[in-house]
Write a protein that holds these residues in place. Structure first.
Motif, short mmCIF file in Angstrom:
data_model
loop_
_atom_site.label_atom_id
_atom_site.label_comp_id
_atom_site.label_asym_id
_atom_site.label_seq_id
_atom_site.Cartn_x
_atom_site.Cartn_y
_atom_site.Cartn_z
N GLU A 35 12.89 -2.50 -3.45
CA GLU A 35 13.17 -3.36 -4.59
C GLU A 35 11.94 -4.15 -5.01
N VAL A 36 11.24 -4.73 -4.04
CA VAL A 36 10.07 -5.55 -4.37
C VAL A 36 8.96 -4.69 -4.96
N SER A 37 8.77 -3.49 -4.41
CA SER A 37 7.71 -2.62 -4.91
C SER A 37 7.96 -2.20 -6.35
N LYS A 38 9.21 -1.85 -6.68
CA LYS A 38 9.51 -1.44 -8.04
C LYS A 38 9.43 -2.61 -9.02
N CYS A 93 0.80 -1.23 0.00
CA CYS A 93 0.00 0.00 0.00
C CYS A 93 0.82 1.28 0.00
N ALA A 94 2.13 1.18 0.21
CA ALA A 94 2.99 2.36 0.13
C ALA A 94 3.53 2.50 -1.28
N PRO A 95 3.61 3.71 -1.83
CA PRO A 95 4.18 3.90 -3.17
C PRO A 95 5.62 3.42 -3.22
N SER A 96 6.06 3.00 -4.39
CA SER A 96 7.42 2.46 -4.51
C SER A 96 8.47 3.48 -4.12
N ARG A 128 6.30 -5.54 -13.13
CA ARG A 128 5.54 -6.72 -13.51
C ARG A 128 4.16 -6.31 -14.04
N ARG A 129 3.51 -5.35 -13.38
CA ARG A 129 2.20 -4.89 -13.86
C ARG A 129 2.34 -4.15 -15.18
N SER A 130 3.48 -3.44 -15.37
CA SER A 130 3.71 -2.75 -16.62
C SER A 130 3.87 -3.74 -17.77
N ARG A 131 4.60 -4.82 -17.54
CA ARG A 131 4.76 -5.84 -18.57
C ARG A 131 3.41 -6.45 -18.94
#
Length: 617
Positions: free
Chosen positions: A493-496, A219-222, A501-504
């Motif tokens: 790292e995980v958030s980015k 829930c926190a921005p990357s 992954r969502r962008s792909r």
């Protein structure tokens, strides 16, 4: 707060000049942040020229035009997001500070106590990765993490209350069948049931902790993961202090309505705190709807599948996360003895002069002496908790944001640690002047390991209460960084990677298998819990050869155990030096997004996100 200044940077002017694509009304409409009137979101500029923004990784990775999870959040959002971990800390504090005396009072022998408290590292090694895997595959309409937070909190509350009233529950139940409450059989049954509830409690606490940590990451921005975990460590510090202060007060005198013993009242307070804070977090912070993501993989809940996935996930850990886990493994070999034996170390220093002056004390006098020594040691832990909280409150003002930096993967290296700022006030400029440019979070973490090792080595020569209390208080600085730095580095790292992954997925490209937050944080917890078992075994060996009978002067065994932990922490310091000050994402993700020709994300205004988590708003 001062007048706002708006000075376009050269990078913005170049982006504006190079962009010859005619404006698309639909794209412009989608680029506006949603819910911009929410009091939980930081204000973003809405003027046309401000919407052009800066080009950074945060823009590159965002894929959903209606997704406001990348918007910079305010300090109130961060507080509501992390407050549940403060309630959880109270439950931990009650178990760790009062669990051993309570079980001893029930009649449990010291030799069996180690078998009871091995439940903590054991559940941390197994439960958190398993809960992480289940929550990653959860497709509940309430979210991926909320069901586990709620269920874990409920189980923690029930087991805490049952443990506090175990005498009444077991004795009352067996009395129905005519058993005498004072008989040996009933006492043994009470001990067995109490130990069972301790194991249930540890498993429940690890369940809710796994959910909360993944909830914060999701829930926190990357670009605010560093800030979110800094806020979480502050909330943990507040929970620690409340727990220690409550332990000092004679609670039955003031809160007799909650119970007739100190332990019962502490358990009730911890349950109220945990239930209310978890409810506040899940009631005000909304997760992404997991039903909009890819469907859950079938057959992922079995134990065999779990162990297989854990070993597979360990092999494909993200590079920064792998290095953090290596650091944590050696760091916690040192931290575990310090957490459990600091008060006893100071207590031993306190009793030595009395034992030397009067070597023929009666058992009753020895018990009274050690009871006083326990209170002296507990005071040192209160100083330790206050130092930790103060560090988490003030140190972020001096840390140069690195993992929070939305431009960490920019093609311009000079902007990596200090992205240009557009929307500023006098107060934000004052905060910027406090930053020490070379003091990144990773370097502060490395220094904290060195401080910890030096303090642990000093226990071998320090023999006064005042100096020993000072040592334990200084270690609070290291504890503050331990609660903050590793989670911030992993979360960034995980958030980015998750955003990539969502962008792909948006670009219809093949998606390589990557683990989500729950499994990765669970593996990180394994790197914390597993060395605790090794530290327990190592400590037992040292005590076997060096410990003297209780009441005998000259016992220095605890100081040797603490110093041995300091040696392991030096290894952790060396491994920390190998971690990078930035989180890099795969370059192909940037290329793929550039090929999409989507100019919307390049026009988003990115405000500076310092480690304090949006105080400027």
């Amino acid at each position: 707060m001062g007048e706002h200044e708006h000075e376009p940077s050269p990078s913005r002017r170049r982006a504006s000049e190079d962009d010859e694509t005619p404006p698309n009304p639909s794209v412009q409409a989608m680029s506006k942040p949603v819910h911009e009137d929410s009091p939980l979101l930081s204000p973003a500029g809405t003027a046309p020229e401000e919407e052009e923004g800066l080009i950074g990784d945060s823009a590159v990775l965002d894929d959903d035009p209606h997704d406001d999870y990348h918007e910079t959040k305010s300090v109130w959002y961060m507080i509501l997001l992390t407050i549940s971990i403060g309630g959880l800390q109270l439950a931990w504090a009650v178990e760790l500070s009062n669990g051993t005396p309570y079980l001893l009072a029930l009649g449990l022998s010291k030799s069996l106590m180690a078998l009871v408290w091995i439940a903590g590292p054991l559940s941390g090694t197994l439960v958190q990765p398993y809960v992480g895997m289940l929550s990653d595959n959860c497709r509940s309409p309430w979210g991926k993490r909320v069901p586990f937070m709620a269920a874990g909190a409920a189980a923690t509350i029930v087991s805490l209350l049952a443990l506090a009233w175990v005498r009444e529950i077991v004795g009352g139940f067996l009395s129905i069948f005519g058993a005498d409450r004072e008989s040996e059989g009933v006492k043994v049954t009470i001990i067995v049931v109490a130990v069972l509830f301790v194991y249930i409690l540890d498993f429940a606490i690890n369940t809710v902790q796994a959910g909360i940590r993944a909830f914060i990451l999701d829930c926190a921005p990357s670009h605010q993961q560093e800030a979110a975990n800094s806020m979480a460590s502050r909330v943990v510090g507040v929970g620690n202090i409340i727990g220690y202060v409550a332990g000092y007060i004679n609670l039955p005198k003031y809160l007799w309505i909650f119970g007739n013993t100190q332990f019962k009242i502490l358990c009730v307070i911890a349950c109220i705190a945990l239930g209310s804070t978890v409810a506040l977090s899940i009631g005000t912070i909304k997760e992404r709807d997991p039903r909009l993501g890819p469907p859950a993989t079938k057959g992922q809940s079995g134990l065999l599948t779990f162990f297989k996935q854990v070993f597979t996930s360990i092999r494909r850990l993200p590079p920064q996360t792998r290095k953090v886990c290596e650091v944590q493994f050696f760091a916690w070999i040192g931290f575990f003895p310090q957490l459990f034996y600091s008060s006893s170390y100071i207590g031993d220093i306190y009793v030595q002069p009395f034992l030397e002056e009067n070597p023929n004390m009666t058992p009753v006098e020895i018990d009274q002496l050690y009871e006083k020594a326990t209170r002296v040691g507990t005071f040192a832990l209160l100083i330790y908790a206050i130092t930790s909280l103060a560090t988490n409150v003030f140190l972020p003002f001096f840390i140069a944001p690195s993992y929070d930096n939305p431009s960490a993967n920019s093609s311009n290296p000079s902007s990596s640690l200090h992205p240009p700022k557009i929307y500023t006030t006098r107060f934000t400029r004052f905060l910027d002047r406090l930053v020490i440019p070379w003091l990144t979070l990773r370097r502060a973490w490395l220094l904290s390991h060195c401080i910890f090792a030096l303090c642990m080595f000093s226990t071998l020569i320090v023999r006064s209460i005042e100096a020993a209390t000072t040592l334990i208080g200084i270690v609070g600085i290291s504890w503050a960084l331990t609660l903050w730095a590793p989670f911030a580095i992993i979360s960034a790292e995980v958030s980015k990677r998750d955003a990539l992954r969502r962008s792909r997925k948006t670009l219809h490209t093949d998606e390589s298998p990557e683990d989500q937050a729950g499994v990765i944080l669970g593996i990180h917890n394994m790197a914390i819990a597993a060395p605790q078992i090794l530290a327990t075994i190592g400590s037992s060996i040292i005590f076997k050869f060096l410990q003297k009978p209780r009441g005998t002067p000259g016992d220095r065994s605890i100081a040797v155990v603490l110093a041995a932990g300091g040696l392991s922490t030096l290894v952790a310091a060396f491994l920390t030096s190998r971690i990078k000050d930035e989180v890099e994402i795969p370059e192909e993700g940037v290329v793929e997004e550039a090929r999409s020709g989507n100019r919307r994300e390049e026009r988003r205004l990115l405000a500076r996100s310092g480690s304090f988590g949006g105080l400027e708003y």
